[in-house]
Design a protein around this motif. Structure first.
Motif, PDB file in Angstrom:
ATOM      1  N   SER A 209      -7.833  -0.948  12.867  1.00  0.00           N
ATOM      2  CA  SER A 209      -7.615  -2.390  13.004  1.00  0.00           C
ATOM      3  C   SER A 209      -7.942  -3.131  11.712  1.00  0.00           C
ATOM      4  O   SER A 209      -7.274  -4.122  11.355  1.00  0.00           O
ATOM      5  N   VAL A 210      -8.940  -2.660  10.991  1.00  0.00           N
ATOM      6  CA  VAL A 210      -9.313  -3.291   9.721  1.00  0.00           C
ATOM      7  C   VAL A 210      -8.327  -2.895   8.619  1.00  0.00           C
ATOM      8  O   VAL A 210      -8.028  -3.696   7.727  1.00  0.00           O
ATOM      9  N   VAL A 211      -7.807  -1.674   8.681  1.00  0.00           N
ATOM     10  CA  VAL A 211      -6.781  -1.253   7.722  1.00  0.00           C
ATOM     11  C   VAL A 211      -5.601  -2.221   7.755  1.00  0.00           C
ATOM     12  O   VAL A 211      -5.098  -2.653   6.713  1.00  0.00           O
ATOM     13  N   ALA A 212      -5.164  -2.579   8.940  1.00  0.00           N
ATOM     14  CA  ALA A 212      -4.028  -3.493   9.080  1.00  0.00           C
ATOM     15  C   ALA A 212      -4.332  -4.859   8.476  1.00  0.00           C
ATOM     16  O   ALA A 212      -3.487  -5.468   7.802  1.00  0.00           O
ATOM     17  N   LYS A 213      -5.542  -5.358   8.680  1.00  0.00           N
ATOM     18  CA  LYS A 213      -5.922  -6.660   8.125  1.00  0.00           C
ATOM     19  C   LYS A 213      -6.012  -6.603   6.599  1.00  0.00           C
ATOM     20  O   LYS A 213      -5.595  -7.539   5.910  1.00  0.00           O
ATOM     21  N   LEU A 214      -6.549  -5.511   6.089  1.00  0.00           N
ATOM     22  CA  LEU A 214      -6.632  -5.343   4.638  1.00  0.00           C
ATOM     23  C   LEU A 214      -5.232  -5.282   4.023  1.00  0.00           C
ATOM     24  O   LEU A 214      -4.959  -5.919   2.994  1.00  0.00           O
ATOM     25  N   SER A 215      -4.338  -4.523   4.640  1.00  0.00           N
ATOM     26  CA  SER A 215      -2.983  -4.374   4.119  1.00  0.00           C
ATOM     27  C   SER A 215      -2.252  -5.709   4.100  1.00  0.00           C
ATOM     28  O   SER A 215      -1.592  -6.061   3.115  1.00  0.00           O
ATOM     29  N   GLN A 216      -2.368  -6.440   5.183  1.00  0.00           N
ATOM     30  CA  GLN A 216      -1.689  -7.732   5.264  1.00  0.00           C
ATOM     31  C   GLN A 216      -2.190  -8.687   4.187  1.00  0.00           C
ATOM     32  O   GLN A 216      -1.401  -9.358   3.508  1.00  0.00           O
ATOM     33  N   ALA A 217      -3.497  -8.747   4.014  1.00  0.00           N
ATOM     34  CA  ALA A 217      -4.067  -9.658   3.018  1.00  0.00           C
ATOM     35  C   ALA A 217      -3.714  -9.219   1.597  1.00  0.00           C
ATOM     36  O   ALA A 217      -3.387 -10.053   0.738  1.00  0.00           O
ATOM     37  N   ALA A 218      -3.758  -7.905   1.326  1.00  0.00           N
ATOM     38  CA  ALA A 218      -3.450  -7.413  -0.017  1.00  0.00           C
ATOM     39  C   ALA A 218      -2.015  -7.733  -0.395  1.00  0.00           C
ATOM     40  O   ALA A 218      -1.732  -8.218  -1.508  1.00  0.00           O
ATOM     41  N   LYS A 219      -1.081  -7.480   0.500  1.00  0.00           N
ATOM     42  CA  LYS A 219       0.332  -7.733   0.197  1.00  0.00           C
ATOM     43  C   LYS A 219       0.596  -9.231   0.043  1.00  0.00           C
ATOM     44  O   LYS A 219       1.441  -9.638  -0.763  1.00  0.00           O
ATOM     45  N   LYS A 220      -0.118 -10.031   0.788  1.00  0.00           N
ATOM     46  CA  LYS A 220       0.004 -11.490   0.654  1.00  0.00           C
ATOM     47  C   LYS A 220      -0.336 -11.933  -0.762  1.00  0.00           C
ATOM     48  O   LYS A 220       0.268 -12.882  -1.299  1.00  0.00           O
ATOM     49  N   HIS A 221      -1.273 -11.234  -1.391  1.00  0.00           N
ATOM     50  CA  HIS A 221      -1.724 -11.592  -2.738  1.00  0.00           C
ATOM     51  C   HIS A 221      -1.197 -10.635  -3.808  1.00  0.00           C
ATOM     52  O   HIS A 221      -1.765 -10.535  -4.899  1.00  0.00           O
ATOM     53  N   ASP A 222      -0.104  -9.948  -3.488  1.00  0.00           N
ATOM     54  CA  ASP A 222       0.600  -9.084  -4.455  1.00  0.00           C
ATOM     55  C   ASP A 222      -0.268  -7.961  -5.005  1.00  0.00           C
ATOM     56  O   ASP A 222      -0.211  -7.619  -6.191  1.00  0.00           O
ATOM     57  N   LEU A 223      -1.079  -7.371  -4.153  1.00  0.00           N
ATOM     58  CA  LEU A 223      -1.861  -6.203  -4.517  1.00  0.00           C
ATOM     59  C   LEU A 223      -1.313  -4.983  -3.778  1.00  0.00           C
ATOM     60  O   LEU A 223      -0.881  -5.084  -2.629  1.00  0.00           O
ATOM     61  N   LYS A 224      -1.343  -3.835  -4.425  1.00  0.00           N
ATOM     62  CA  LYS A 224      -0.933  -2.599  -3.790  1.00  0.00           C
ATOM     63  C   LYS A 224      -2.007  -2.144  -2.804  1.00  0.00           C
ATOM     64  O   LYS A 224      -3.191  -2.468  -2.953  1.00  0.00           O
ATOM     65  N   VAL A 225      -1.565  -1.374  -1.806  1.00  0.00           N
ATOM     66  CA  VAL A 225      -2.484  -0.885  -0.778  1.00  0.00           C
ATOM     67  C   VAL A 225      -2.490   0.636  -0.820  1.00  0.00           C
ATOM     68  O   VAL A 225      -1.515   1.287  -0.454  1.00  0.00           O
ATOM     69  N   TRP A 226      -3.606   1.194  -1.297  1.00  0.00           N
ATOM     70  CA  TRP A 226      -3.767   2.643  -1.420  1.00  0.00           C
ATOM     71  C   TRP A 226      -4.948   3.075  -0.556  1.00  0.00           C
ATOM     72  O   TRP A 226      -5.872   2.305  -0.307  1.00  0.00           O
ATOM     73  N   SER A 227      -4.930   4.335  -0.106  1.00  0.00           N
ATOM     74  CA  SER A 227      -6.068   4.825   0.667  1.00  0.00           C
ATOM     75  C   SER A 227      -6.085   6.338   0.657  1.00  0.00           C
ATOM     76  O   SER A 227      -5.120   6.994   0.256  1.00  0.00           O
ATOM     77  N   HIS A 228      -7.197   6.898   1.113  1.00  0.00           N
ATOM     78  CA  HIS A 228      -7.237   8.311   1.441  1.00  0.00           C
ATOM     79  C   HIS A 228      -6.377   8.538   2.679  1.00  0.00           C
ATOM     80  O   HIS A 228      -6.195   7.635   3.496  1.00  0.00           O
ATOM     81  N   ALA A 229      -5.842   9.750   2.815  1.00  0.00           N
ATOM     82  CA  ALA A 229      -5.103  10.075   4.031  1.00  0.00           C
ATOM     83  C   ALA A 229      -6.027   9.955   5.242  1.00  0.00           C
ATOM     84  O   ALA A 229      -5.632   9.447   6.294  1.00  0.00           O
ATOM     85  N   PHE A 230      -7.260  10.437   5.075  1.00  0.00           N
ATOM     86  CA  PHE A 230      -8.246  10.293   6.145  1.00  0.00           C
ATOM     87  C   PHE A 230      -9.287   9.280   5.704  1.00  0.00           C
ATOM     88  O   PHE A 230     -10.053   9.518   4.766  1.00  0.00           O
ATOM     89  N   ILE A 231      -9.297   8.143   6.376  1.00  0.00           N
ATOM     90  CA  ILE A 231     -10.268   7.106   6.076  1.00  0.00           C
ATOM     91  C   ILE A 231     -11.480   7.274   6.989  1.00  0.00           C
ATOM     92  O   ILE A 231     -12.613   7.077   6.566  1.00  0.00           O
ATOM     93  N   GLY A 232     -11.266   7.652   8.204  1.00  0.00           N
ATOM     94  CA  GLY A 232     -12.313   7.888   9.174  1.00  0.00           C
ATOM     95  C   GLY A 232     -13.154   6.656   9.459  1.00  0.00           C
ATOM     96  O   GLY A 232     -13.856   6.207   8.558  1.00  0.00           O
ATOM     97  N   PRO A 233     -13.063   6.079  10.633  1.00  0.00           N
ATOM     98  CA  PRO A 233     -12.440   6.657  11.811  1.00  0.00           C
ATOM     99  C   PRO A 233     -10.914   6.573  11.871  1.00  0.00           C
ATOM    100  O   PRO A 233     -10.308   7.210  12.731  1.00  0.00           O
ATOM    101  N   ALA A 234     -10.285   5.786  11.006  1.00  0.00           N
ATOM    102  CA  ALA A 234      -8.828   5.706  11.034  1.00  0.00           C
ATOM    103  C   ALA A 234      -8.213   7.057  10.673  1.00  0.00           C
ATOM    104  O   ALA A 234      -8.618   7.708   9.714  1.00  0.00           O
ATOM    105  N   THR A 235      -7.231   7.476  11.443  1.00  0.00           N
ATOM    106  CA  THR A 235      -6.522   8.726  11.183  1.00  0.00           C
ATOM    107  C   THR A 235      -5.424   8.494  10.156  1.00  0.00           C
ATOM    108  O   THR A 235      -5.079   7.338   9.847  1.00  0.00           O
TER     109      THR A 235
END
Length: 346
Positions: A209-235
């Protein structure tokens, strides 16, 4: 393709003075790799004026004035600049990543044809200095694109974060920020842009749920969204569905199959033979890979690092390396119709 060649030719320019670069240069008889057409255009001449490629013509099709610098590259090849998509040049800026050592590494990368690097988290105080000097040709370096690290509070107990945040508190600084459901995501992104970051890297201990909020905010401000494949607890699938644009570490795709993957990865908890077997089945990853195609998600596979550490990590290292190979097999298999955009070979 020209822009890629422009950057690669910076490595040739290392041996030429600034006064020479102000003149016209003809790289003659070179074999030009066209990565879009998957062909080799043999015996070409690349004409450079004021540090920019102006024209590419067949060799011997044009006569040059005496003041043109002519370099015969017969038998040599020119390719678009390579990109190292996963580096860490500022994890410990006062020790293993000190300025002198890092500048040597960057110069060697450039001389090897790497013209851009994506730094996946470190002390942006050091990275911004390196980037400024690289942008202004003060140091010999690829172009540098770097990220800020985002994680859950628990991640910032990791001792590596102490070196990267030296003088400050890990998780409470703009380049290493702890987040939860109630964080001010717009403020985090604005501060990240103020640091000169290209994107954010979601590292660990972050729910979907936080990944989605981070992604939305980053794209709003023209930032790329990168992550590990496993963030944990997010799959991995939750990361993809949450809007992450590039996920790192093919070996960690196994988290989509193994429920207690975090315990194995971080706490060395043993897996059952059934879990080990399940994570090797190609079919287990089909839904994830299909969704990556649907979302346009890119895989930063990092196969080499797992291969290098497979022995030192014991059984866990051997398993991770093998699981990464399974994902590679999916991407390179002729049976797969949806990996051509982001084939899993680096």
């Amino acid at each position: 393709m020209k822009s890629g060649i422009n950057t690669l030719l910076a490595s040739i320019a290392l041996g030429l003075s600034s006064s020479v670069m102000a003149q016209t240069i003809a790289l003659q008889n070179v074999n030009l790799i066209d990565v879009e057409a998957l062909s080799v255009n043999k015996a070409q001449t690349i004409i450079i004026e004021d540090d920019k490629i102006k024209q590419i013509v067949p060799a011997n099709s044009r006569r040059f004035a005496d003041d043109v610098i002519k370099i015969d590259l017969a038998g040599k090849y020119v390719i678009p600049g390579l990109i190292d998509t996963h580096v860490h040049h500022a994890t410990s800026p006062d020790d293993s990543d000190n300025d002198e050592i890092t500048r040597i590494r960057l110069r060697q990368l450039l001389q090897g044809g790497v013209t851009s690097v994506r730094d996946m988290g470190g002390d942006t105080r050091a990275l911004s200095s390196l980037k400024r000097r690289a942008d202004n040709d003060i140091i010999q370096s690829p172009d540098i694109y770097y990220s800020v690290i985002i994680g859950g509070k628990a991640f910032f107990y990791d001792p590596r974060t102490v070196a990267s945040a030296k003088g400050e508190i890990p998780g409470a600084v703009d380049w290493m920020r702890a987040v939860d459901e109630h964080s001010d995501f717009d403020a985090i992104m604005l501060r990240s842009k103020g640091l000169g970051a290209t994107g954010i890297k979601i590292y660990a201990n972050v729910p979907g749920s936080v990944v989605a909020k981070l992604s939305q905010a980053a794209k709003k401000h023209d930032l790329k969204v990168w992550s590990h494949a496993f963030i944990g607890p997010a799959t991995p699938l939750e990361a993809v569905n949450g809007g992450v644009e590039t996920i790192s570490h093919a070996a960690d795709f196994a988290a989509q199959v193994i429920e207690n993957f975090y315990d194995m990865r971080r706490k060395n908890v043993a897996l059952t033979e059934q879990q080990k077997s399940d994570a090797k089945q190609l079919e287990a990853y089909q839904t994830l890979i299909k969704q990556m195609k649907n979302k346009g998600t890119i895989l930063d596979s990092t196969l080499t690092v797992f291969d290098k550490t497979k022995t030192s990590r014991g059984e866990k290292g051997l398993l991770l390396n093998e699981w990464g190979g399974v994902v590679y097999t999916i991407g390179s298999s002729s049976r797969c119709n949806y990996c051509c955009r982001y084939r899993c070979d680096q």
